[in-house]
Write a protein that holds these residues in place. Sequence first.
Motif, PDB file in Angstrom:
ATOM      1  N   ARG A 212       0.740  -1.225   0.118  1.00 43.40           N
ATOM      2  CA  ARG A 212       0.042   0.103   0.100  1.00 43.40           C
ATOM      3  C   ARG A 212       0.975   1.362  -0.028  1.00 43.40           C
ATOM      4  NH1 ARG A 212      -5.094  -1.658  -1.071  1.00 43.40           N
ATOM      5  NH2 ARG A 212      -5.369  -3.654   0.013  1.00 43.40           N
TER       6      ARG A 212
ATOM      7  N   LEU B  25       2.265   2.143  -8.979  1.00 41.94           N
ATOM      8  CA  LEU B  25       0.979   2.046  -8.699  1.00 41.94           C
ATOM      9  C   LEU B  25       0.119   0.981  -9.498  1.00 41.94           C
ATOM     10  CD1 LEU B  25      -1.689   3.413  -7.189  1.00 41.94           C
ATOM     11  CD2 LEU B  25      -1.681   4.971  -8.766  1.00 41.94           C
TER      12      LEU B  25
ATOM     13  N   GLU C  54      -3.161   0.081  -8.788  1.00 41.90           N
ATOM     14  CA  GLU C  54      -4.647   0.035  -8.441  1.00 41.90           C
ATOM     15  C   GLU C  54      -5.268   1.169  -7.547  1.00 41.90           C
ATOM     16  OE1 GLU C  54      -8.607  -3.030  -7.562  1.00 41.90           O
ATOM     17  OE2 GLU C  54      -6.261  -3.848  -7.682  1.00 41.90           O
ATOM     18  N   HIS C  55      -6.383   1.821  -7.897  1.00 43.97           N
ATOM     19  CA  HIS C  55      -6.833   2.596  -6.534  1.00 43.97           C
ATOM     20  C   HIS C  55      -8.042   1.959  -5.930  1.00 43.97           C
ATOM     21  CE1 HIS C  55      -4.588   6.175  -7.722  1.00 43.97           C
ATOM     22  NE2 HIS C  55      -5.160   6.353  -9.264  1.00 43.97           N
ATOM     23  N   GLU C  56      -8.124   2.137  -4.600  1.00 42.64           N
ATOM     24  CA  GLU C  56      -9.060   1.516  -3.638  1.00 42.64           C
ATOM     25  C   GLU C  56      -9.574   2.616  -2.621  1.00 42.64           C
ATOM     26  OE1 GLU C  56      -8.529  -2.641  -2.695  1.00 42.64           O
ATOM     27  OE2 GLU C  56      -6.513  -1.969  -2.838  1.00 42.64           O
ATOM     28  N   GLN C  57     -10.852   2.057  -1.926  1.00 41.74           N
ATOM     29  CA  GLN C  57     -11.224   3.210  -1.021  1.00 41.74           C
ATOM     30  C   GLN C  57     -11.490   2.249   0.213  1.00 41.74           C
ATOM     31  OE1 GLN C  57     -11.741   6.464  -1.544  1.00 41.74           O
ATOM     32  NE2 GLN C  57     -11.031   6.322  -3.520  1.00 41.74           N
TER      33      GLN C  57
ATOM     34  N   PRO D 250      -8.507   7.118   0.077  1.00 36.35           N
ATOM     35  CA  PRO D 250      -8.098   6.241  -0.773  1.00 36.35           C
ATOM     36  C   PRO D 250      -6.869   5.373  -0.195  1.00 36.35           C
ATOM     37  CG  PRO D 250      -6.839   8.414  -0.802  1.00 36.35           C
ATOM     38  CD  PRO D 250      -8.006   8.564  -0.023  1.00 36.35           C
TER      39      PRO D 250
ATOM     40  N   SER E 171      -4.206   3.130  -2.099  1.00 35.48           N
ATOM     41  CA  SER E 171      -3.525   2.688  -3.245  1.00 35.48           C
ATOM     42  C   SER E 171      -2.691   1.373  -3.244  1.00 35.48           C
ATOM     43  CB  SER E 171      -2.681   3.889  -3.725  1.00 35.48           C
ATOM     44  OG  SER E 171      -3.386   5.231  -3.888  1.00 35.48           O
TER      45      SER E 171
END
Length: 297
Positions: A148, A160, A162-165, A266, A268
């Motif tokens: 992360r 990087l 993938e973007h996540e929440q 976020p 990441s």
Amino acid sequence: MEFRHLAGFVAVAEELHFGRAAARLNIAQPPLSQQIRQLEHELGVQLFERSTRSVRMTSAGQAMLDPARRVLADLDVATRAALAGGRGETGRVSIGFPGASSHHALPRLTRAVRARHPGIELVLRGQTYSGEALTKVAEGELDLGFVRLPVRRDGVDVRLIEHEQLVAALPAEHRLAGEPEVSLPDLADEPFVTFPGTRGSAVRDALVHACVTAGFNPRIVQEAPDSYTILALVGAGVGVTLTVSSVQHIQAEGMVFRPLAGPARPMSFALAWRRDNPSPALRSVLAVAEEAMPTPP
């Protein structure tokens, strides 16, 4: 005893879940369970303690794990030597990944590498949390790790993928389960379930940080090693949790996901490797990863 028995034993030992181990080996769960029973019968010892909710290694299983890994590694060396003559490119790349949150990215990478470079062996190490992965990459124990962001470690490069929440997971009967989104201060008095605090889990760190920012310290009542178990505990009513959006494919009974109110939080997802790692196989895997998992905007 056959090599497939040892491979099945190692997979179950690392996943501590027969279903996930069977999926990792690309076989059905009943044949894998039968292999383990055959191995236990031949050895005359019990390797795993099984219940409807969990799988744990016995002391005999723990003692057997490292020698079994070495036997399989020796077999892989012989196999790679044979492949080298026909394909020209061989090598071994060890990859640490956390578990459920990498269920999209990891298969994309492994399928692409095997299609492009079948002579490269990927050694997959599950339940390797972000902090652990980063340390092992920096110390040379792993070639590649899913981590992360942000990453601050000299000599380690990251990319990087993938973007996540952060999202909330609540028991289905929770008073907020019917709301379209959850405000963190409303969870101030709730018990929390999350990852262990001693293994470098970035998700746990993000949970604590988000709660503290919202004005309270989370009351963590139970820890579990993976998202599957954590969400099962949430479904059982043990507590609530904050987790990453990439695990929303898990449909644990009695549990619901809800977005968090307010500004986006976020998380990441990235690949990390040691800058001075001399492995040609790693460079090949990184090149394939850029095609299979391009950096998002």
